[in-house]
Design a protein around this motif. Structure first.
Motif, short mmCIF file in Angstrom:
data_model
loop_
_atom_site.label_atom_id
_atom_site.label_comp_id
_atom_site.label_asym_id
_atom_site.label_seq_id
_atom_site.Cartn_x
_atom_site.Cartn_y
_atom_site.Cartn_z
N LEU A 1 0.83 -1.21 0.00
CA LEU A 1 0.00 0.00 0.00
C LEU A 1 0.87 1.26 0.00
N ALA A 2 2.14 1.12 -0.35
CA ALA A 2 3.09 2.22 -0.16
C ALA A 2 2.68 3.48 -0.91
N ARG A 3 2.29 3.35 -2.16
CA ARG A 3 2.01 4.56 -2.95
C ARG A 3 0.74 5.26 -2.49
N SER A 4 -0.19 4.52 -1.88
CA SER A 4 -1.42 5.15 -1.41
C SER A 4 -1.34 5.54 0.07
N TYR A 5 -0.57 4.83 0.85
CA TYR A 5 -0.56 4.98 2.31
C TYR A 5 0.76 5.52 2.82
N GLY A 6 1.85 5.18 2.16
CA GLY A 6 3.17 5.55 2.62
C GLY A 6 3.88 4.37 3.26
N LEU A 7 5.02 4.64 3.89
CA LEU A 7 5.73 3.61 4.63
C LEU A 7 4.98 3.29 5.92
N THR A 8 5.22 2.11 6.45
CA THR A 8 4.63 1.76 7.74
C THR A 8 4.99 2.79 8.79
N LEU A 9 6.27 3.16 8.86
CA LEU A 9 6.71 4.06 9.92
C LEU A 9 6.13 5.47 9.78
N ASP A 10 5.62 5.82 8.59
CA ASP A 10 5.03 7.15 8.42
C ASP A 10 3.77 7.32 9.24
N HIS A 11 3.18 6.22 9.68
CA HIS A 11 1.92 6.30 10.42
C HIS A 11 2.07 5.83 11.86
N VAL A 12 3.32 5.62 12.30
CA VAL A 12 3.58 5.37 13.71
C VAL A 12 3.48 6.69 14.46
N VAL A 13 2.59 6.76 15.46
CA VAL A 13 2.39 8.02 16.20
C VAL A 13 2.87 7.91 17.64
N GLY A 14 3.34 6.74 18.03
CA GLY A 14 3.86 6.58 19.38
C GLY A 14 4.44 5.19 19.55
N ALA A 15 5.33 5.05 20.52
CA ALA A 15 5.95 3.74 20.77
C ALA A 15 6.40 3.67 22.22
N ASP A 16 6.34 2.46 22.77
CA ASP A 16 6.92 2.18 24.08
C ASP A 16 8.27 1.52 23.84
N VAL A 17 9.30 2.04 24.49
CA VAL A 17 10.67 1.65 24.16
C VAL A 17 11.46 1.32 25.42
N VAL A 18 12.18 0.19 25.38
CA VAL A 18 13.14 -0.13 26.42
C VAL A 18 14.49 0.40 25.97
N LEU A 19 15.08 1.26 26.78
CA LEU A 19 16.36 1.87 26.43
C LEU A 19 17.53 1.01 26.91
N ALA A 20 18.72 1.40 26.51
CA ALA A 20 19.92 0.63 26.83
C ALA A 20 20.16 0.55 28.33
N ASP A 21 19.73 1.56 29.10
CA ASP A 21 19.94 1.54 30.54
C ASP A 21 18.84 0.82 31.29
N GLY A 22 17.91 0.20 30.56
CA GLY A 22 16.84 -0.57 31.18
C GLY A 22 15.56 0.20 31.43
N ARG A 23 15.59 1.51 31.23
CA ARG A 23 14.36 2.30 31.41
C ARG A 23 13.38 2.01 30.27
N THR A 24 12.09 2.12 30.60
CA THR A 24 11.05 2.05 29.59
C THR A 24 10.43 3.42 29.47
N VAL A 25 10.40 3.96 28.25
CA VAL A 25 9.88 5.31 28.04
C VAL A 25 8.85 5.30 26.91
N ARG A 26 8.05 6.35 26.92
CA ARG A 26 7.09 6.58 25.85
C ARG A 26 7.72 7.58 24.88
N ALA A 27 7.69 7.25 23.60
CA ALA A 27 8.23 8.14 22.58
C ALA A 27 7.11 8.53 21.62
N ASP A 28 6.84 9.80 21.52
CA ASP A 28 5.88 10.31 20.55
C ASP A 28 6.20 11.79 20.34
N ALA A 29 5.31 12.50 19.69
CA ALA A 29 5.60 13.89 19.36
C ALA A 29 5.79 14.75 20.60
#
Length: 746
Positions: A454-482
């Motif tokens: 659906l790339a030409r109509s929708y874009g890349l998958t990551l273009d529609h990611v609006v937030g993520a929960d992430v485990v960082l290298a130091d073990g913390r879990t953070v929320r990443a969004d705008a």
């Protein structure tokens, strides 16, 4: 005798009475509700007053969700081991890994013979059981490609196909009393299952001694063998304190760790689960603490010898230990490799929650070995396995949840497969552009790009990611969004594998149900002309159409062929046909078809085993604005000269290029095509020189299986790379996540 240190488990032992078939099922469900771990059933196939135990097990598996199931014990003389192995594996797969296998050598030989079974002497029955174990385990060893030859005089298979493999390591427990059977337990089984009444506490002590000596003689650690015990009807009566007083010595002195209560009294089942089991667990924990007893799973000496340097296996957190896989484990062959690339990691961790992912990262950070992260393991790059290192496999984090249907907002676990995501979203009329293969994992694709149908109509998958929960290298879990860690959010979309472990994504899905899916096969003998014409046709197409083409060598007497797969993002068949018809003029058409289908059918999961099928693929990628004469001529020459075994071109223009190049770490927003070339064995050096002649300035990270310095600025243009290095310094200054493309912290 020692305490073998196993966790305590409790179960019920139910009579499968045919006169009241629903009663056995009700008692099984009550066992689960009461908190028991296991439900078992007698197996007497010659007894007409009983239900068939295997049929009952399958029915109970469908009516329960958590509890494990087993025969107690299955009658081997009337159940051929090769067929039984497939039955067990099938039910284990269907039930989500909840089947155990209790086996008996046989008894009541008159009844067995009357049913057509072979009458055996006690010694023959033990030999037959030993052969059966070899057959069963051989059938389950689906990773071994050689046909199975096992057994002997009683249960022989000669060239049988293996598989399926069970969903988990199915333990084999033997009901045994006599010395020869006890020695077989020590040599081959995973558990010993006698019944109190047939065996006295003194018999248990003596039996353990025989089993332990046989295990040591077979090069096994006796702690590998779980000791189970059937308790007779009425044993659960009396005060809890008396019950604990009777059983505690069996745990701490004789190593019994699974107690199964026989009888069909619902009150006894409830009391066992809700009162007696917790009381015994508490008493055992206190006694073990006083004695300083070691607990946890034991590993065979052979497996211990396969442990890799640089990994402190003893420091592994307890929460991760049960699902961890080491070299020598039966599950190792299933988790060591990716679909394309073979691997031999020293440890595969399989966290089941985001908190366990954080524990896994913290543990891996302290080891002196490479770290790889795996979501699905289907990627071409092969970076989700390694040799000698640690793999954190997030496949268990696979939930798909619609958070806001109005916005099309979906939360997807990083370990989900895109085919499963598509199926889960179909009832909601939603879809996410997600590559072209349903087995691909969410995490790898959504952090690297996502060039989908659906790339030409929708874009890349990551273009529609609006937030993520992430485990960082130091073990913390953070929320990443705008609004939270926006610099990290920017970097995750294109270089996420370098910055942390994403455990879930919030993605805005497209309003889409059915699509038009078309397939063309063209004669691509004039490969350059085909590619140039195909490219012009794609660029002239409405952006609701996203075609991919793959060029490969035809059969004997044929030149190159090209297969185009194209998706029209919508159910308007007239518009779709109008957009597809120009492809009939690209080159001579050998086959054409189009159909209306749910998007989920286009990216359906295949459930392929991951055994490193490509065995060391070499290739390259390129992102180009147009398929001009210079580009297509060079690609055609490489194909014609036998340098490339396959050439794929994906269309990535349209909505992909609507995004500001600075908005994400995926910065390539002018190109209309993504090219992948797979190099034939023996042609790597020549292919490298020829590929350099394309004058490639942009490449796609996920399609680059080998890294060299010149690739880094092709994947990340210099301004993007400099910004990434600053983000890397902020979130991973120690460069823990360096197994992806290496980005040095600023």
């Amino acid at each position: 005798m020692p305490d073998y240190g196993h966790d305590l488990r409790f179960g019920s032992f139910i009579t499968p009475q045919a006169a009241r078939p629903e009663r056995a099922v009700e008692l099984a469900r009550l066992s689960e509700e009461a908190g028991l771990d296991l439900v078992t059933f007698q197996d007497h196939p010659y007894q007409p007053a009983f239900l068939d135990t295997w049929t009952l097990l399958t029915w109970v598996a469908a009516r329960t969700e958590r509890i494990h199931l087993s025969g107690n014990v299955l009658n081997l003389p009337l159940r051929p081991p090769a067929v039984l192995a497939r039955s067990v594996a099938s039910l284990d797969l269907l039930s989500g890994g909840r089947v155990e296998l209790g086996l008996g050598a046989g008894a009541f030989w008159d009844a067995v013979a009357a049913m057509g079974g072979r009458r055996l002497t006690p010694g023959q029955a033990v030999d037959a059981l030993s052969e059966a174990i070899d057959v069963i385990r051989g059938v389950w060893d689906a990773g071994e490609r050689r046909p199975l030859k096992a057994g002997g005089a009683y249960h022989r298979v000669d060239g049988a196909k293996r598989g399926p493999a069970p969903a988990h390591h199915v333990p084999i427990w033997l009901g045994a009393y006599k010395p020869r059977m006890l020695r077989l337990v020590g040599e081959k089984a995973d558990g010993w299952l006698p019944s109190l009444g047939y065996a006295t506490p003194e018999d248990i002590t003596a039996g353990n001694k025989i089993i332990d000596e046989a295990a040591a003689g077979a090069g096994r650690d006796p702690r590998e063998i779980r000791r189970l015990l059937n308790l007779m009807d009425g044993f659960a009566g009396g005060p809890a304190g008396e019950w604990v007083e009777r059983l505690l010595p069996l745990v701490v002195e004789d190593g019994i760790s699974t107690f199964i209560l026989a009888g069909d009294d619902p009150g006894a089942v409830e009391r066992l689960g809700r009162e007696l089991a917790p009381a015994l667990r508490e008493a055992v924990a206190a006694e073990r603490a006083t004695r300083g007893a070691a607990t946890g799973p034991a590993r065979p000496p052979r497996a211990l010898s396969l442990r890799r340097p640089g990994i402190d296996y003893d420091a592994l957190p307890a929460s991760l230990a049960d699902r961890a896989v080491e070299p020598g484990d039966r599950e190792y062959e299933r988790v060591r490799s990716t679909y394309v690339w073979p691997g031999s990691p020293g440890l595969v961790l399989r966290p089941a929650t985001a908190a366990q992912v954080a524990e896994a990262v913290a543990y891996a950070r302290g080891q002196d070995v490479p770290l790889a992260v795996r979501s699905g393991g289907h990627g071409i790059s092969g970076r989700s396995t390694n040799d000698g290192g640690i793999v954190v496999d997030v496949g268990a984090l696979d939930t798909v949840e619609v958070l806001d249907r109005g916005r099309g907002l979906v939360r997807v676990g990083a370990g989900a497969r895109w085919g499963d995501v598509a199926q889960a979203l179909t009832p909601h009329g939603l879809a996410i552009s997600s590559g072209d293969y349903g087995d691909v994992g969410v995490g790898g694709l959504a952090t690297a790009g996502g060039q989908g149908f659906l790339a030409r109509s929708y874009g890349l998958t990551l273009d529609h990611v609006v937030g993520a929960d992430v485990v960082l290298a130091d073990g913390r879990t953070v929320r990443a969004d705008a609004g939270h860690h926006p610099d990290l959010f920017w970097g995750l979309r294109g270089a996420g594998g370098n910055l942390g472990v994403v455990t879930s994504f919030d993605i805005e899905a497209a309003e889409l149900a059915d699509v038009v899916f078309a397939v063309f096969v063209h004669d691509a003998s004039d490969t350059a002309a085909y590619l140039e014409s195909w490219g012009r046709t794609v660029e002239a197409s409405p952006r609701r159409l996203t075609p991919f083409t793959t060029i490969f060598q035809g059969g004997p007497g044929q030149g190159p062929l090209a297969q185009t797969l194209a998706v029209w993002a919508g159910d308007d068949t007239d518009e779709a046909v109008a957009a597809l018809e120009p492809f009939l003029e690209v080159a001579p058409v050998l086959r054409q078809e189009a159909r209306l289908a749910p998007y989920a059918a286009v990216v359906a999961p295949h459930r392929n085993r991951h055994t490193g099928q490509a065995g060391g693929l070499h290739g390259h990628s390129a992102l180009v604005d147009h398929l001009d004469a210079a580009t297509t001529g060079r690609l055609a020459q490489m194909f014609g000269d036998g340098l490339l075994g396959m050439l794929q071109v994906r269309s990535v223009g349209g909505a992909v290029n609507d995004v500001d190049p600075a908005a994400t770490a995926y910065a390539h927003r002018t190109q209309n095509f993504s090219i992948t070339g797979v190099v034939l064995p023996g042609a790597v050096e020549r292919a490298e020189r020829a590929w350099d002649g394309l004058n490639v300035t942009a490449a796609y990270l996920s399609f680059e299986p080998h890294f060299d310095d010149k690739l880094l600025t092709r994947v990340f243009p210099p301004p993007t790379l400099e910004r990434l290095r600053r983000v890397k310094a902020a979130y991973d200054p120690g460069n823990v996540f360096r197994h992806n493309f290496p980005i040095t912290p600023a």
